[in-house]
Design an enzyme around this catalytic site. Structure first.
Site, PDB file in Angstrom:
ATOM      1  N   GLN A  51      -5.936  31.608  83.190  1.00 26.48           N
ATOM      2  CA  GLN A  51      -5.737  32.136  84.542  1.00 26.48           C
ATOM      3  C   GLN A  51      -4.325  31.882  85.065  1.00 26.48           C
ATOM      4  O   GLN A  51      -3.741  32.738  85.735  1.00 26.48           O
ATOM      5  CB  GLN A  51      -6.767  31.543  85.494  1.00 26.48           C
ATOM      6  CG  GLN A  51      -8.158  32.115  85.308  1.00 26.48           C
ATOM      7  CD  GLN A  51      -9.163  31.531  86.278  1.00 26.48           C
ATOM      8  OE1 GLN A  51      -8.873  30.568  86.981  1.00 26.48           O
ATOM      9  NE2 GLN A  51     -10.358  32.097  86.308  1.00 26.48           N
TER      10      GLN A  51
ATOM     11  N   ARG B 101      -9.671  36.868  79.050  1.00 28.17           N
ATOM     12  CA  ARG B 101     -10.161  36.583  80.404  1.00 28.17           C
ATOM     13  C   ARG B 101     -10.971  35.299  80.382  1.00 28.17           C
ATOM     14  O   ARG B 101     -12.207  35.302  80.483  1.00 28.17           O
ATOM     15  CB  ARG B 101     -11.001  37.754  80.908  1.00 28.17           C
ATOM     16  CG  ARG B 101     -10.284  39.085  80.920  1.00 28.17           C
ATOM     17  CD  ARG B 101      -9.367  39.222  82.093  1.00 28.17           C
ATOM     18  NE  ARG B 101     -10.096  39.419  83.332  1.00 28.17           N
ATOM     19  CZ  ARG B 101      -9.526  39.709  84.499  1.00 28.17           C
ATOM     20  NH1 ARG B 101      -8.217  39.823  84.567  1.00 28.17           N
ATOM     21  NH2 ARG B 101     -10.252  39.871  85.580  1.00 28.17           N
TER      22      ARG B 101
ATOM     23  N   SER C  38      -2.571  39.925  86.803  1.00 28.38           N
ATOM     24  CA  SER C  38      -3.077  39.662  88.152  1.00 28.38           C
ATOM     25  C   SER C  38      -1.929  39.450  89.133  1.00 28.38           C
ATOM     26  O   SER C  38      -1.964  39.943  90.270  1.00 28.38           O
ATOM     27  CB  SER C  38      -3.990  38.437  88.145  1.00 28.38           C
ATOM     28  OG  SER C  38      -5.208  38.735  87.494  1.00 28.38           O
TER      29      SER C  38
ATOM     30  N   TYR D  10     -13.996  43.662  83.682  1.00 24.67           N
ATOM     31  CA  TYR D  10     -13.302  44.922  83.902  1.00 24.67           C
ATOM     32  C   TYR D  10     -14.315  46.057  84.060  1.00 24.67           C
ATOM     33  O   TYR D  10     -15.456  45.984  83.595  1.00 24.67           O
ATOM     34  CB  TYR D  10     -12.396  45.250  82.713  1.00 24.67           C
ATOM     35  CG  TYR D  10     -11.190  44.361  82.570  1.00 24.67           C
ATOM     36  CD1 TYR D  10     -10.119  44.466  83.448  1.00 24.67           C
ATOM     37  CD2 TYR D  10     -11.110  43.428  81.546  1.00 24.67           C
ATOM     38  CE1 TYR D  10      -9.001  43.662  83.316  1.00 24.67           C
ATOM     39  CE2 TYR D  10      -9.995  42.621  81.399  1.00 24.67           C
ATOM     40  CZ  TYR D  10      -8.942  42.743  82.282  1.00 24.67           C
ATOM     41  OH  TYR D  10      -7.842  41.932  82.136  1.00 24.67           O
TER      42      TYR D  10
ATOM     43  N   ASP E 153      -1.817  34.530  83.936  1.00 27.31           N
ATOM     44  CA  ASP E 153      -2.256  35.917  84.096  1.00 27.31           C
ATOM     45  C   ASP E 153      -1.222  36.766  84.837  1.00 27.31           C
ATOM     46  O   ASP E 153      -1.292  36.974  86.054  1.00 27.31           O
ATOM     47  CB  ASP E 153      -3.594  35.929  84.841  1.00 27.31           C
ATOM     48  CG  ASP E 153      -4.254  37.294  84.839  1.00 27.31           C
ATOM     49  OD1 ASP E 153      -3.628  38.259  84.368  1.00 27.31           O
ATOM     50  OD2 ASP E 153      -5.400  37.398  85.315  1.00 27.31           O
TER      51      ASP E 153
END
Length: 385
Positions: free
Chosen positions: A133, A128, A139, A233, A136
């Site tokens: 990103q 993370r 996501s 998380y 990901d």
């Protein structure tokens, strides 16, 4: 470098790991992209589109797997229905595999990859960090699942979502309760609001309150309930905190027409948020859509991949919702895959730097060994299949 895109053989899977636009980017970078015949058809991507992008269409499945330097997939390799062998065994030694492998759940397949000297990377193990990103996948797929969960709820509940002023009078809007406000939960809130519902949401991480309210929903607060773990998380609550959490949900669930549950704890069974007693307190005709069904469910009555009814309340336990929206899910997955692959490549060849956090964190097997510490510990502990 030869990249293979096989057709997924897992039941009810309609996505494909690479779409034509992404294949065109890789071909333009000097890579050879070979796509199994009809691999993208279920997602709306025809063989002709791949050919127009410069990819080769391959009918011989054994050749596709056996000649690949790298295989890009969605699911962990499994027994292939026509090859007569496990997909991991169809790969040549020293080949590379990239996918959403879920190694904690597929221990036998992980062992086969290690035994076959395959270097494998799992995109659900991405760290993370900001550099990761754009890769990901979790996501991206949670965005699809959160959106579709609301549509599933709307199709099951016998009510309009928005307020309507009609000749028969004013119809009040539906009330939606979202439990768990990660990516899927936020997308569920946004979708329910776009459809005109009144939305409440709860999460054990108070930090998400501002995001919830920015979408026009009300954030429910349970006193002294806070559990944010590493990487943002949720983490497991103490028993006392869990009871406060359940009390808060009990106070609000009876007003909800649709409940969307999304709560997951990495590496753990899904937390119980909706008890049988809560279900019986809900209005007849209301609906629970449990996105945690695959990990045991947030509702005590959830059945994996099924719909059950209790006291007039429907409890839906969908599996693999992203596959039900395969065109955009594949497009998003493919973009994440491209970014990850570009991270591994240098001048058109794999350049694996295991000092890099992204590369090291996602590598599951290498040089005949299981190198991902958490996966190795889970396998040695006998958890999983």
């Amino acid at each position: 470098m030869n990249i293979a895109i096989p057709r997924e053989v897992v039941d009810d899977e309609r996505r494909v790991a690479l779409v034509p636009d992404t294949a065109k980017r890789l071909v333009g970078d000097g890579l050879t992209v070979r796509v199994e015949k009809d691999a993208g058809v279920a997602a709306g991507y025809l063989d002709e589109a791949y050919q127009a992008a410069g990819a080769e269409i391959v009918s011989d499945t054994a050749s596709l797997w056996g000649d690949a330097d790298a295989v890009l997939k969605i699911h962990m390799p499994t027994e292939h229905p026509t090859l007569g062998m496990h997909e991991a065994s169809a790969m040549r030694a020293s080949a590379t595999l990239v996918g959403l492998l879920q190694p904690f759940r597929h221990h036998d397949a992980v062992r086969k990859l290690a035994d076959g000297n395959v270097t494998s990377f799992s995109l659900d193990a991405l760290p993370r960090i900001s550099r990761a990103q754009s890769m990901d996948v979790l996501s991206s797929m949670s965005t699809v699942a959160g959106y579709k969960a609301v549509l599933v709820g709307a199709s099951h509940v016998g009510r309009f979502f928005p307020m309507l002023v009609t000749a028969a009078g004013t119809i009040r809007p539906s009330q939606v309760l979202v439990l768990g406000v990660g990516v899927a939960g936020l997308q569920a809130i946004a979708t329910a609001r776009r459809l005109g519902a009144v939305v409440e949401a709860f999460d054990v991480r108070p930090a998400v309150k501002e995001q919830v309210e920015s979408l026009g929903a009300r954030f429910l607060v349970a006193e002294q309930v806070e559990a944010e773990g590493e990487g943002g998380y949720a983490k497991e609550l103490s028993e006392e905190q869990h009871q406060r959490e359940l009390q808060l949900i009990q106070e609000h669930i009876g007003d909800a027409d649709v409940v969307i549950t999304t709560a997951l704890i990495p590496g753990k069974p899904a937390p119980l948020l909706v008890t049988e007693e809560m279900v019986r307190s809900m209005k007849p005709g209301s609906v629970i859509v449990d996105l945690a069904a695959e990990m045991g469910g947030n509702c005590a009555l959830t059945q994996r991949g099924a719909e059950v009814t209790e006291c007039g309340v429907s409890i839906v336990g969908p599996l693999n919702l992203p596959s039900t929206m395969p065109t955009h899910a594949s497009q998003m997955y493919s973009k994440n895959m491209l970014t990850f692959l570009q991270h591994l490549l240098k001048e058109g060849e794999l350049n694996l730097d295991f000092e890099d956090e992204i590369t090291a964190s996602t590598c599951i097997t290498r040089e005949g060994k299981i190198v991902h510490e958490a996966t190795r510990s889970a396998i040695e502990g006998g958890k999983g299949s």
